[in-house]
Design an enzyme around this catalytic site. Structure first.
Site, PDB file in Angstrom:
ATOM      1  N   SER A 195       1.161  78.071  38.841  1.00  0.00           N
ATOM      2  CA  SER A 195      -0.007  78.224  39.706  1.00  0.00           C
ATOM      3  C   SER A 195       0.437  78.734  41.078  1.00  0.00           C
ATOM      4  O   SER A 195       1.070  79.791  41.159  1.00  0.00           O
ATOM      5  CB  SER A 195      -0.773  76.902  39.797  1.00  0.00           C
ATOM      6  OG  SER A 195      -2.049  77.084  40.401  1.00  0.00           O
ATOM      7  N   ASP A 338      -8.580  79.659  31.198  1.00  0.00           N
ATOM      8  CA  ASP A 338      -8.273  78.995  32.464  1.00  0.00           C
ATOM      9  C   ASP A 338      -9.506  78.986  33.360  1.00  0.00           C
ATOM     10  O   ASP A 338     -10.112  80.030  33.622  1.00  0.00           O
ATOM     11  CB  ASP A 338      -7.122  79.733  33.146  1.00  0.00           C
ATOM     12  CG  ASP A 338      -6.492  78.955  34.286  1.00  0.00           C
ATOM     13  OD1 ASP A 338      -7.230  78.454  35.145  1.00  0.00           O
ATOM     14  OD2 ASP A 338      -5.250  78.856  34.317  1.00  0.00           O
ATOM     15  N   HIS A 370      -6.172  75.056  32.857  1.00  0.00           N
ATOM     16  CA  HIS A 370      -5.198  75.304  33.912  1.00  0.00           C
ATOM     17  C   HIS A 370      -4.182  74.178  34.087  1.00  0.00           C
ATOM     18  O   HIS A 370      -2.987  74.369  33.842  1.00  0.00           O
ATOM     19  CB  HIS A 370      -5.921  75.568  35.237  1.00  0.00           C
ATOM     20  CG  HIS A 370      -5.003  75.986  36.334  1.00  0.00           C
ATOM     21  ND1 HIS A 370      -4.441  77.249  36.399  1.00  0.00           N
ATOM     22  CD2 HIS A 370      -4.509  75.309  37.413  1.00  0.00           C
ATOM     23  CE1 HIS A 370      -3.666  77.336  37.462  1.00  0.00           C
ATOM     24  NE2 HIS A 370      -3.680  76.179  38.103  1.00  0.00           N
TER      25      HIS A 370
END
Length: 453
Positions: A195, A338, A370
């Site tokens: 991320s 996601d 995610h």
């Protein structure tokens, strides 16, 4: 390699408590020494620290913090901090690789910087790095040394271009120079992040050949690496994850002072006050507090008009990764569904790399979302790095869409291993170093372009 050791000024914990000082109050983070003539990666100061799971359970992990010389996005010298770790009781004379783990800081509050959040006594509930200590421990369990840089810098420049890469690479340089780790100039290095940490990893991978060509970086793993921060800002605004858009705005305002007049002209005083509050809030409380917040309701001419401002448009173009091809092979992992980072943005990011000749193995996971994918995909990511360290032949570059990286028997076994590791961490026991045979990640069926079938 050279290093410069300076004495540590002041105490690292608040008087009368076991709570470490926040980075903006801790003298360790500050230096009055001129840095212009000092080589990037030079250690300015070091100290031993104690880590804690969620700040509460002391960990039997050997850890130090290094203040080192790095570079900001404009090429100016600056000081930055990394936390370097070794398995408890490890022989520093034994050869081992180094992993640079870029946390998903995803905030500008000092409590979320890894150098604070990972420490025993830290009050950082709701910061993502505290969750990621399990992944860092997974690397330690392989016998690897780990560097965890504060890649947003001392100013919390969330979203800035290039800087995260400079800080990660200079942190690796500092780790190689730190005697307690027993590393050498030729030590192989792997990059890893997810991320916001994946975005920082992508910057480090892109910049390494030019900025730190002497480092032997054997590969990089970037999970859900944002792809296009500007697109993410627009998409997340007004969503359950609007807090990310708000703190992203706050971070860019810090990194790019030229944006302040634009934000002042376009955003209401109420919204700018909310941005100030976001600067002092950990990530998960921030998401809860600002869920559904729509910046368009707080702009004088609308969000589209603000984003069309030439200076802002230039910055948003600058912070998009993918303009340079990483010199090392990369594994990129992304959830197709996601809910935070759009798969289309990662598809486009990968295509930019492939078009420039990079060696990318891109795995698209159909079933995950995610945050779960960061942990469900951990065995695949850490195994891929292990294969690079062991010089296992690379798979062909390209793209593959699979049902899940967590469905194989091997993945299930490794998740049981992570569960056992978590139990050891919860009970404060030392991490056992284990060497395991690694599986090959499935071969992609197409070499270029994004496969959706």
């Amino acid at each position: 390699m050279t290093s410069m050791a300076l004495s540590t000024p002041g105490s690292s914990v608040a008087m009368g408590t076991s709570e470490p000082l926040l980075p903006d109050r801790d003298p360790f983070y500050r230096t009055e020494e001129p840095l212009g003539g000092i080589e990037p990666g030079t250690i300015l100061r070091s100290r031993a620290v104690r880590l804690g799971l969620f700040g509460l359970v002391p960990q039997r992990i050997s850890a130090w913090q290094l203040l080192y010389r790095s570079t900001d996005l404009n090429g100016r010298p600056e000081a930055a901090v990394t936390t370097v770790l070794m398995p408890w009781g490890a022989d520093p004379a034994a050869p081992r690789p180094l992993v640079s783990f870029q946390c998903a800081i995803d905030a500008v509050a000092p409590m979320c910087f890894p150098s604070y959040a990972l420490r025993h006594g830290a009050r950082a509930l709701g910061s993502i790095p505290q969750l990621e200590l399990l992944l860092i421990a997974g690397a330690l369990a392989r016998g690897w040394a780990v560097s965890v840089p504060d890649h947003e810098g001392l100013g919390g420049h969330f979203g800035a271009a290039r800087e995260p890469g400079y800080r990660a690479l200079d942190a690796a340089r500092a780790a190689l120079r730190f005697p307690a780790l027993g590393l050498r100039a030729e030590t192989p290095i792997g990059l890893w992040g997810y991320s916001g940490g994946g975005l920082a990893t992508a910057w480090a991978a892109e910049l390494a050949a030019e900025y730190a060509p002497e480092l032997d970086i054997i590969g990089a793993v970037a999970g859900s690496p944002v792809g296009d921060p500007a697109n993410a800002f627009v998409r997340l605004n007004g969503s359950p994850f609007a807090g990310f858009a708000m703190v992203f705005t706050a971070g860019l305002a810090r990194a790019y002072p030229q944006l302040e007049p634009i934000l002042r002209d376009h955003l209401s005083e109420e919204f700018r006050a909310l941005l100030k509050r976001a600067e002092h809030t950990a990530t998960f409380p921030l998401l809860a507090r600002f869920a559904g917040r729509d910046a368009d309701r707080h702009t004088r001419a609308g969000l589209v008009a603000m984003l069309a401002e030439p200076e802002l448009h230039t910055v948003l173009d600058e912070i998009r990764p993918g303009a340079q091809a990483p010199a090392m092979p990369m594994l990129i992992l992304q959830a197709v569904n996601d809910e935070v980072i759009a798969v289309a943005d990662i598809d486009a990011h990968v295509s930019r790399y492939l078009d420039r000749g990079a060696h990318i193995h891109y795995l698209r996971d159909r079933l995950s979302m995610h945050l779960p994918l960061q942990f469900l995909g951990a065995p695949a990511m850490i195994d891929w790095l292990a294969d690079r360290f062991d010089e296992v032949p690379l798979d062909s570059p390209g793209v593959q869409t699979i049902w899940s990286v967590a469905l194989s028997a091997r993945a299930r076994t490794q998740h049981l291993g992570f569960a056992a590791l978590l139990v050891r961490m919860l009970t404060g026991r030392a991490i056992r170093v284990r060497h395991q045979r690694r599986p090959q990640i499935p071969q992609p069926r197409r070499l270029r372009g994004i496969e959706t079938g």
